[in-house]
Design a protein around this motif. Sequence first.
Motif, mmCIF file in Angstrom:
data_model
loop_
_atom_site.group_PDB
_atom_site.id
_atom_site.type_symbol
_atom_site.label_atom_id
_atom_site.label_comp_id
_atom_site.label_asym_id
_atom_site.label_seq_id
_atom_site.Cartn_x
_atom_site.Cartn_y
_atom_site.Cartn_z
ATOM 1 N N ILE A 79 0.840 -1.206 0.000
ATOM 2 C CA ILE A 79 0.000 0.000 0.000
ATOM 3 C C ILE A 79 0.869 1.248 0.000
ATOM 4 N N SER A 80 1.934 1.230 0.801
ATOM 5 C CA SER A 80 2.822 2.402 0.876
ATOM 6 C C SER A 80 3.543 2.645 -0.439
ATOM 7 N N VAL A 81 3.867 1.568 -1.175
ATOM 8 C CA VAL A 81 4.494 1.743 -2.490
ATOM 9 C C VAL A 81 3.533 2.447 -3.444
ATOM 10 N N GLY A 82 2.274 2.001 -3.468
ATOM 11 C CA GLY A 82 1.281 2.642 -4.323
ATOM 12 C C GLY A 82 1.051 4.094 -3.959
ATOM 13 N N ASN A 83 0.933 4.368 -2.663
ATOM 14 C CA ASN A 83 0.740 5.753 -2.213
ATOM 15 C C ASN A 83 1.940 6.626 -2.557
ATOM 16 N N THR A 84 3.132 6.069 -2.367
ATOM 17 C CA THR A 84 4.350 6.832 -2.651
ATOM 18 C C THR A 84 4.466 7.152 -4.138
ATOM 19 N N LEU A 85 4.152 6.182 -4.986
ATOM 20 C CA LEU A 85 4.216 6.420 -6.431
ATOM 21 C C LEU A 85 3.204 7.477 -6.854
ATOM 22 N N TYR A 86 1.973 7.381 -6.339
ATOM 23 C CA TYR A 86 0.957 8.397 -6.669
ATOM 24 C C TYR A 86 1.405 9.772 -6.189
ATOM 25 N N PHE A 87 1.821 9.836 -4.934
ATOM 26 C CA PHE A 87 2.262 11.094 -4.334
ATOM 27 C C PHE A 87 3.425 11.700 -5.106
ATOM 28 N N THR A 88 4.383 10.867 -5.500
ATOM 29 C CA THR A 88 5.584 11.342 -6.179
ATOM 30 C C THR A 88 5.292 11.758 -7.616
#
Length: 305
Positions: A79-88
């Motif tokens: 989940i954190s990978v997906g959030n980080t990619l979206y955020f970035t």
Amino acid sequence: MAFFQPDTALPLISYKARRAMAPYIYLAPTILLLAILMLFPIITVIRYSLLDNVIMNKHPVFVGLQNYKSVLANETFRISVGNTLYFTIMSVIFHLLIGLSFALLLNSKLINSKIRSLLRVFYIMPWVFTATIVAIIWRLLLNPVGVINYILTTLNITSSNIEWLASANTALHAVTFINIWAGYPFYMVSLLAGLQGVPGELYEASIIDGANEFQKFWYITIPHLVPIIISIAMLDFIWTMQVFPLIWMTTGGGPIRATEMLSTFTYKLAFSTYKFSLASASAVIILLLSMSVALFYVRHQKARE
């Protein structure tokens, strides 16, 4: 200097060899300092990631890649990978669009020079605030009874107050918006410098050839800005992927992991659950992701040179 005299110092080493060694001797203190402050901690974290739970366990044992397997299998990590990619990715895209728009505006000769100076100060203001101040400002603005909700309800855009940072539906978009607001001045300043370096003769020649404003922008301005855009976008991608203070001080990774990033996930592993080996494995994964982008950046810089 006596150091470079071939017949006095270091007689067993040739003069050319000593000349070649001289720059490295001068750089030795800096290299040593970097090794202590950067290389040693990285090696320590990598070592921790290959052991059983260090620090908490007095006699940790070697477990190989087991910590990496555990981290990669962790649902919160995915989940954190997906959030980080979206955020970035969203931050980098909108940093570029907003920064380029403001740079074009500030470079325009249609605006009075005094107004441009005021706009330049106004537009660069988000960049002077620390992450802590940015987080506090936007927590107040996005409070359910804050200014943003007051304006929206007054204009009848929304019928009730919105929990911007406390709702799983809006929290990730809200922190992404905050990061976009805080980071676009870096692009604006860099691209404005690039715009001011474009030769005016090219625009004059394009006018003679009958080019319109869009054609001048697409075929003259953009090609000159592409090297700058690639460089700052890659740097921004690396920096944004590692953002921690803004997320931690606004949502803490919540609600319900809606804004959990790789940085907050790693921090919680280490200092909330005290799983230091898993946190070290997660940190190494983040390092590898950052290094892959950094490697592309270095290759691009060498290609430019």
